[in-house]
Design a protein around this motif. Sequence first.
Motif, PDB file in Angstrom:
ATOM      1  N   VAL A  93       0.874  -1.169   0.000  1.00  0.00           N
ATOM      2  CA  VAL A  93       0.000   0.000   0.000  1.00  0.00           C
ATOM      3  C   VAL A  93       0.914   1.223   0.000  1.00  0.00           C
ATOM      4  O   VAL A  93       1.826   1.311   0.819  1.00  0.00           O
ATOM      5  N   THR A  94       0.670   2.141  -0.928  1.00  0.00           N
ATOM      6  CA  THR A  94       1.413   3.395  -0.988  1.00  0.00           C
ATOM      7  C   THR A  94       0.407   4.529  -0.943  1.00  0.00           C
ATOM      8  O   THR A  94      -0.542   4.554  -1.731  1.00  0.00           O
ATOM      9  N   MET A  95       0.613   5.450  -0.015  1.00  0.00           N
ATOM     10  CA  MET A  95      -0.288   6.590   0.127  1.00  0.00           C
ATOM     11  C   MET A  95       0.538   7.868   0.022  1.00  0.00           C
ATOM     12  O   MET A  95       1.519   8.034   0.736  1.00  0.00           O
ATOM     13  N   CYS A  96       0.121   8.752  -0.871  1.00  0.00           N
ATOM     14  CA  CYS A  96       0.810  10.031  -1.081  1.00  0.00           C
ATOM     15  C   CYS A  96      -0.184  11.150  -0.778  1.00  0.00           C
ATOM     16  O   CYS A  96      -1.300  11.140  -1.304  1.00  0.00           O
ATOM     17  N   SER A  97       0.227  12.083   0.057  1.00  0.00           N
ATOM     18  CA  SER A  97      -0.691  13.171   0.398  1.00  0.00           C
ATOM     19  C   SER A  97       0.041  14.501   0.399  1.00  0.00           C
ATOM     20  O   SER A  97       1.256  14.560   0.568  1.00  0.00           O
ATOM     21  N   THR A  98      -0.754  15.533   0.207  1.00  0.00           N
ATOM     22  CA  THR A  98      -0.223  16.901   0.240  1.00  0.00           C
ATOM     23  C   THR A  98      -1.289  17.829   0.807  1.00  0.00           C
ATOM     24  O   THR A  98      -2.486  17.608   0.610  1.00  0.00           O
ATOM     25  N   ASN A  99      -0.838  18.842   1.508  1.00  0.00           N
ATOM     26  CA  ASN A  99      -1.781  19.811   2.053  1.00  0.00           C
ATOM     27  C   ASN A  99      -2.291  20.728   0.948  1.00  0.00           C
ATOM     28  O   ASN A  99      -1.549  21.104   0.049  1.00  0.00           O
ATOM     29  N   LEU A 100      -3.555  21.058   1.038  1.00  0.00           N
ATOM     30  CA  LEU A 100      -4.148  22.038   0.127  1.00  0.00           C
ATOM     31  C   LEU A 100      -4.284  23.391   0.824  1.00  0.00           C
ATOM     32  O   LEU A 100      -4.180  24.427   0.188  1.00  0.00           O
ATOM     33  N   THR A 101      -4.489  23.346   2.124  1.00  0.00           N
ATOM     34  CA  THR A 101      -4.636  24.568   2.906  1.00  0.00           C
ATOM     35  C   THR A 101      -3.258  25.157   3.185  1.00  0.00           C
ATOM     36  O   THR A 101      -2.335  24.433   3.565  1.00  0.00           O
ATOM     37  N   TRP A 102      -3.130  26.430   2.965  1.00  0.00           N
ATOM     38  CA  TRP A 102      -1.889  27.179   3.176  1.00  0.00           C
ATOM     39  C   TRP A 102      -0.738  26.635   2.338  1.00  0.00           C
ATOM     40  O   TRP A 102       0.427  26.788   2.671  1.00  0.00           O
ATOM     41  N   ALA A 103      -1.043  25.995   1.225  1.00  0.00           N
ATOM     42  CA  ALA A 103      -0.007  25.418   0.365  1.00  0.00           C
ATOM     43  C   ALA A 103       0.922  26.494  -0.206  1.00  0.00           C
ATOM     44  O   ALA A 103       2.040  26.184  -0.608  1.00  0.00           O
ATOM     45  N   ASN A 104       0.450  27.729  -0.236  1.00  0.00           N
ATOM     46  CA  ASN A 104       1.304  28.818  -0.723  1.00  0.00           C
ATOM     47  C   ASN A 104       2.278  29.314   0.352  1.00  0.00           C
ATOM     48  O   ASN A 104       3.190  30.081   0.066  1.00  0.00           O
ATOM     49  N   VAL A 105       2.109  28.845   1.595  1.00  0.00           N
ATOM     50  CA  VAL A 105       2.975  29.247   2.696  1.00  0.00           C
ATOM     51  C   VAL A 105       3.873  28.089   3.147  1.00  0.00           C
ATOM     52  O   VAL A 105       5.057  28.260   3.395  1.00  0.00           O
ATOM     53  N   LEU A 106       3.267  26.903   3.230  1.00  0.00           N
ATOM     54  CA  LEU A 106       3.980  25.727   3.712  1.00  0.00           C
ATOM     55  C   LEU A 106       3.519  24.523   2.904  1.00  0.00           C
ATOM     56  O   LEU A 106       2.324  24.247   2.834  1.00  0.00           O
ATOM     57  N   ASN A 107       4.451  23.824   2.305  1.00  0.00           N
ATOM     58  CA  ASN A 107       4.120  22.657   1.498  1.00  0.00           C
ATOM     59  C   ASN A 107       4.569  21.397   2.232  1.00  0.00           C
ATOM     60  O   ASN A 107       5.727  21.289   2.620  1.00  0.00           O
TER      61      ASN A 107
END
Length: 189
Positions: A93-107
């Motif tokens: 199982v491989t899970m990849c996630s990224t934040n959408l909120t405040w993505a322009n400040v912190l990725n």
Amino acid sequence: MKVFSSDCTFNYSWDEVSTANWRKYCPWNDKSTHVKAVDTLSRTIEPSTGILRTERLITCYQSAPKWVLSLFGGSPLSYVYEVSYVDPVTKKVTMCSTNLTWANVLNVRETVTYQPSRLTPDNQTEFQQEATITALCTGWQKIKNKVEEASVERFRENAKRGREGFEAVLEMSRRVFGEQKELEKMQSS
């Protein structure tokens, strides 16, 4: 950019872990009370490989200080986009996630894998987690480093709570499905 990584071994089979993974944010997981909703956006199976691909939107309450929320015009809700792949052939199982909120400040980009232990493939599952955290503020490198360091520390604390909560979900799943198997066995006798 800062990197957080962690690994551990769960004393559960890959079948148990990969199944319980979908219940990780269930209401009785007291370590995931910050998760408000998990919405499945799409789910497909690749016919040639059997790989299940799922896209989800995870809505969370964030515990950022009110002054931070007002400074950045934020809301107490944050959103995470997740894509997962379940490969039944290689049992991974491989899970990849990224934040959408405040993505322009912190990725924040996280990758998690679950696969059978090399030592005891039927009884244990290896967990690996890695997150890259990049503050996107321009200017002073010291401020950027401090933001990234604080974010890694917070990620570390959340990851620990997440593993503890997932252990509870695994235990509950084993208990429930163990009882179900016993009932099925008794009924077929």
